[in-house]
Design a protein around this motif. Structure first.
Motif, PDB file in Angstrom:
ATOM      1  N   GLU A   1       0.671  -0.990  -0.057  1.00  0.00           N
ATOM      2  CA  GLU A   1       0.138   0.093   0.140  1.00  0.00           C
ATOM      3  C   GLU A   1       0.877   1.292   0.073  1.00  0.00           C
ATOM      4  OE1 GLU A   1      -2.211  -3.231   1.415  1.00  0.00           O
ATOM      5  OE2 GLU A   1      -0.492  -2.551   2.243  1.00  0.00           O
ATOM      6  N   ARG A   2       2.161   1.143   0.311  1.00  0.00           N
ATOM      7  CA  ARG A   2       3.021   2.430   0.422  1.00  0.00           C
ATOM      8  C   ARG A   2       3.825   2.545  -1.143  1.00  0.00           C
ATOM      9  NH1 ARG A   2       6.826   2.874   5.577  1.00  0.00           N
ATOM     10  NH2 ARG A   2       7.276   4.846   4.144  1.00  0.00           N
TER      11      ARG A   2
ATOM     12  N   VAL B   1      -6.026   6.330 -13.142  1.00  0.00           N
ATOM     13  CA  VAL B   1      -5.693   5.017 -12.705  1.00  0.00           C
ATOM     14  C   VAL B   1      -5.504   5.173 -11.137  1.00  0.00           C
ATOM     15  CG1 VAL B   1      -4.453   4.034 -14.792  1.00  0.00           C
ATOM     16  CG2 VAL B   1      -3.047   5.740 -13.181  1.00  0.00           C
ATOM     17  N   ALA B   2      -5.363   6.703 -10.698  1.00  0.00           N
ATOM     18  CA  ALA B   2      -5.255   7.046  -9.280  1.00  0.00           C
ATOM     19  C   ALA B   2      -6.477   7.037  -8.601  1.00  0.00           C
ATOM     20  CB  ALA B   2      -4.740   8.382  -9.406  1.00  0.00           C
ATOM     21  N   GLY B   3      -7.695   6.427  -9.180  1.00  0.00           N
ATOM     22  CA  GLY B   3      -8.702   6.080  -8.526  1.00  0.00           C
ATOM     23  C   GLY B   3      -8.828   4.946  -7.667  1.00  0.00           C
ATOM     24  N   GLU B   4      -9.679   4.814  -6.641  1.00  0.00           N
ATOM     25  CA  GLU B   4      -9.892   3.722  -5.930  1.00  0.00           C
ATOM     26  C   GLU B   4     -10.194   2.435  -6.825  1.00  0.00           C
ATOM     27  OE1 GLU B   4      -9.836   1.049  -2.521  1.00  0.00           O
ATOM     28  OE2 GLU B   4      -8.485   2.759  -3.077  1.00  0.00           O
TER      29      GLU B   4
ATOM     30  N   ARG C   1      -1.303   4.003  -4.307  1.00  0.00           N
ATOM     31  CA  ARG C   1      -1.740   4.254  -5.797  1.00  0.00           C
ATOM     32  C   ARG C   1      -2.307   5.486  -6.568  1.00  0.00           C
ATOM     33  NH1 ARG C   1      -6.015   2.313  -8.176  1.00  0.00           N
ATOM     34  NH2 ARG C   1      -6.832   1.587  -6.432  1.00  0.00           N
ATOM     35  N   ARG C   2      -2.510   6.205  -5.442  1.00  0.00           N
ATOM     36  CA  ARG C   2      -3.124   7.582  -5.651  1.00  0.00           C
ATOM     37  C   ARG C   2      -1.928   8.421  -6.368  1.00  0.00           C
ATOM     38  NH1 ARG C   2      -5.177  11.094  -0.891  1.00  0.00           N
ATOM     39  NH2 ARG C   2      -6.410   9.190  -0.775  1.00  0.00           N
TER      40      ARG C   2
END
Length: 350
Positions: A71-72, A221-224, A242-243
């Motif tokens: 997640e990082r 692509v930065a969307g949840e 990923r944001r």
């Protein structure tokens, strides 16, 4: 059971003595196969969903190598992109401490702001130069020009003592030097050097709280849920790093997935031992020839002052090195052998 040597032999068959990984790593055979598959999918009109799966597999693989939760990890195309985001997060007048003559992609975004105080000091004085008004310390783990290794533990301790953040560029170390990315605020790296991938993919490790970064480069692509974020403003940014993704180069990630699988199979510690053994053998040979490399203990990169002009001659002899700042730079990686070292020394002695 496959050994280190058998795995390497199965993946690489260079036609010359290749000692220029600090510029570009060689592509493993499995990576070439993966790239060919991805290109054929696009040529034939096959659904490309599996190529997006490669992006997530690459993210997870790098997270394991970096020792951080997936997640990082954000993935994009270049270190400079993430340096720009970090620079944009700093208040006007903030001090950024860097090492003299560090790589441009690391330091240039801070200079481009125009309203930051960028201070450069010798690499060996970086930790002692952190001040109470230092907002960020930015440094390459291994220097591109000469392979010197930063004392990251000392830099981290000094930054913590003065409330500064840390930003490490691991482009010249990730893949052969163990990486503890969780110890720093930001860590970036490209995938086309020691990680043996194609050009077009890079990583950035960010804090769990995102470290004050604004996703200025955010696209769909930065969307949840990226496929629900194709039109209009992205209403729900990814709840993870990923944001900060940039729209991925799918071919690059397809190849890099295979490359990182090989790095994990071999193990970074084993690669480090192999690479340093060859680099130290070269250093010893240089001493016997009367040459003294730039002191860089523990580095897979060896830089020899005054010999950069011999790079074309070496290339003509089938030995690929590089000329950096007048120095001859040789970079030793997993596909190199003791025979490569002896060949290089033999030509230099002539």
């Amino acid at each position: 059971m496959e050994t280190f040597e058998s795995l390497v032999r199965a993946e690489f068959a260079p036609k010359n003595v290749y000692l220029n990984t600090a510029s570009n790593g060689l592509l493993p055979a499995r990576t070439v196969t993966a790239l060919d598959r991805a290109v054929r999918m696009r040529a034939e009109g096959t659904p490309t969903g599996p190529l997006y799966e490669d992006v997530e597999a690459v993210r997870a693989s790098f997270a394991r190598l970096a020792g951080v939760p997936v997640e990082r990890v954000a993935t994009g195309a270049s270190v400079a992109e993430y340096g720009g985001l970090i620079a944009a997060s700093l208040p006007a007048g903030a001090e950024v401490l860097t090492a003299e003559a560090d790589f441009a992609s690391l330091v240039n975004p801070f200079h481009m702001r125009g309203d930051l105080k960028v201070r450069a000091v010798p690499l060996e004085r970086l930790a002692e130069s952190v001040r109470p008004d230092t907002a960020l310390v930015a440094v390459s783990a291994a220097q591109s020009a000469d392979g010197r290794i930063a004392d990251l533990a000392a830099v981290r301790a000094a930054a913590e003592a003065h409330g500064a953040r840390t930003y490490v560029d691991a482009s010249q170390s990730a893949g052969w030097l163990p990486l503890e990315a969780g110890a720093y605020d930001f860590v970036a790296a490209v995938g086309f050097k020691w990680l043996l991938g194609p050009h077009g993919a890079a990583f950035c490790v960010v804090p769990e709280d995102f470290g004050g970064l604004t996703p200025l480069l955010a696209g769909w692509v930065a969307g949840e849920f990226p496929w629900d974020s194709c039109y209009g403003p992205v209403e729900d940014l990814a709840h993870s790093a990923r944001r900060f993704d940039i729209s991925p180069s799918l071919f690059s990630h397809a190849g890099l997935r295979a490359s990182l699988e090989l790095i994990e199979e071999l193990g970074v510690s084993a690669i480090e031992a192999h690479d340093l053994g060859l680099a130290d053998r070269f250093r010893a040979g240089l001493a016997s020839l009367g040459h003294e490399p730039v002191p860089a203990p523990g580095s897979a990169i060896v830089s020899v002052p005054g010999l950069g002009h011999r790079q074309p001659e070496l290339s003509a002899a089938g030995i690929e090195t590089s000329n950096r700042a007048g120095n001859l730079r040789a970079a030793f990686h997993l596909y190199n052998t003791t025979a490569d070292v002896e060949r290089l020394l033999d030509v230099l002695s002539s």
